[in-house]
Design a protein around this motif. Structure first.
Motif, mmCIF file in Angstrom:
data_model
loop_
_atom_site.group_PDB
_atom_site.id
_atom_site.type_symbol
_atom_site.label_atom_id
_atom_site.label_comp_id
_atom_site.label_asym_id
_atom_site.label_seq_id
_atom_site.Cartn_x
_atom_site.Cartn_y
_atom_site.Cartn_z
ATOM 1 N N GLU A 68 0.832 -1.210 0.000
ATOM 2 C CA GLU A 68 0.000 0.000 0.000
ATOM 3 C C GLU A 68 0.863 1.256 0.000
ATOM 4 O OE1 GLU A 68 -4.069 -1.516 2.206
ATOM 5 O OE2 GLU A 68 -2.396 -0.873 3.443
ATOM 6 N N GLU A 69 1.931 1.238 0.771
ATOM 7 C CA GLU A 69 2.847 2.387 0.807
ATOM 8 C C GLU A 69 3.488 2.593 -0.557
ATOM 9 O OE1 GLU A 69 7.095 3.420 2.868
ATOM 10 O OE2 GLU A 69 5.582 2.446 4.126
ATOM 11 N N THR A 107 2.279 1.707 -3.438
ATOM 12 C CA THR A 107 1.233 2.207 -4.333
ATOM 13 C C THR A 107 1.001 3.694 -4.107
ATOM 14 O OG1 THR A 107 0.160 0.052 -4.420
ATOM 15 C CG2 THR A 107 -1.197 1.933 -4.987
ATOM 16 N N ALA A 108 0.929 4.113 -2.847
ATOM 17 C CA ALA A 108 0.706 5.531 -2.530
ATOM 18 C C ALA A 108 1.858 6.398 -3.038
ATOM 19 C CB ALA A 108 0.522 5.708 -1.024
ATOM 20 N N PRO A 137 -1.441 1.467 -8.696
ATOM 21 C CA PRO A 137 -2.158 0.425 -7.958
ATOM 22 C C PRO A 137 -2.174 -0.938 -8.656
ATOM 23 C CG PRO A 137 -3.719 1.881 -9.011
ATOM 24 C CD PRO A 137 -2.342 2.461 -9.259
ATOM 25 N N THR A 149 -4.535 -3.572 -4.246
ATOM 26 C CA THR A 149 -5.582 -3.279 -3.267
ATOM 27 C C THR A 149 -6.216 -4.573 -2.784
ATOM 28 O OG1 THR A 149 -6.005 -1.152 -4.322
ATOM 29 C CG2 THR A 149 -7.755 -2.041 -2.902
ATOM 30 N N ALA A 165 -3.614 -6.580 -0.629
ATOM 31 C CA ALA A 165 -3.480 -6.036 0.731
ATOM 32 C C ALA A 165 -4.696 -6.408 1.581
ATOM 33 C CB ALA A 165 -3.297 -4.522 0.685
#
Length: 174
Positions: free
Chosen positions: A123-124, A126-127, A132, A140, A143
């Motif tokens: 997630e980190e 991807t951010a 994504p 997503t 995770a």
């Protein structure tokens, strides 16, 4: 690799052709070392350079076969040899595979912790990158799978079936 512990002498370490420490003991499907001379599952070759799509496909096949430890080795190769800006992605996926490995071995605390750590890492990544779905990976969903399995492991307290609980890295498309 060198021979058994009897031919290496007490306290000696297995070494590869370049002299690096490399455990030659056979392993089971969950990566646990078996006694020398025992038939184990075929180990993943280490240090292979694969295209990202090949990494994902090979790791998914290993996960589907209930061999998350071996999938971790595939992700680790990508983590160590891939582009610097993708290392967080591959490291996070390797952590997820190790988390599943621990959960399948019955290590509730380690399994849940690594599943959550891996979920946070992807997630980190991807951010930070705004990507994504790199290489068609559904990060997503992956995770969410990891966090859900961590909760299931903590509630159940026992080993999980690694093949049945394997994630779909590319979502419903495998």
């Amino acid at each position: 690799m060198t021979g058994t512990s009897e031919t290496r002498g007490p306290g000696a370490r297995d070494r590869d052709a370049e002299g690096r420490a490399r455990n030659a003991r056979p392993r089971d499907g969950l990566g646990r070392p078996l006694p020398y001379g025992t038939d184990g599952v075929e180990r993943q070759p280490e240090g292979l350079l694969r295209a990202p799509g090949e990494t994902v496909a090979e790791a998914q096949a290993l996960l589907d076969a209930g061999r998350p430890f071996h999938a971790h080795e595939v992700f680790e190769d990508a983590w160590k040899s891939g582009p610097e800006d993708e290392r967080g992605l591959w490291r996070g996926l390797a952590q997820l595979a190790v988390g599943l490995t621990h959960a399948a071995r019955g290590n509730v605390t380690g399994g849940a912790r690594l599943l959550r750590r891996g979920a946070g890492a992807v997630e980190e990544w991807t951010a930070e990158t705004g990507r994504p779905r790199p290489y068609e990976l559904d990060l997503t969903e992956v995770a969410g799978w990891a966090r859900g399995l961590a909760t299931l492991v903590e509630r159940g307290g026992g080993p999980v079936d690694a093949a049945r609980e394997a994630p779909r890295l590319r979502g419903g498309t495998g």
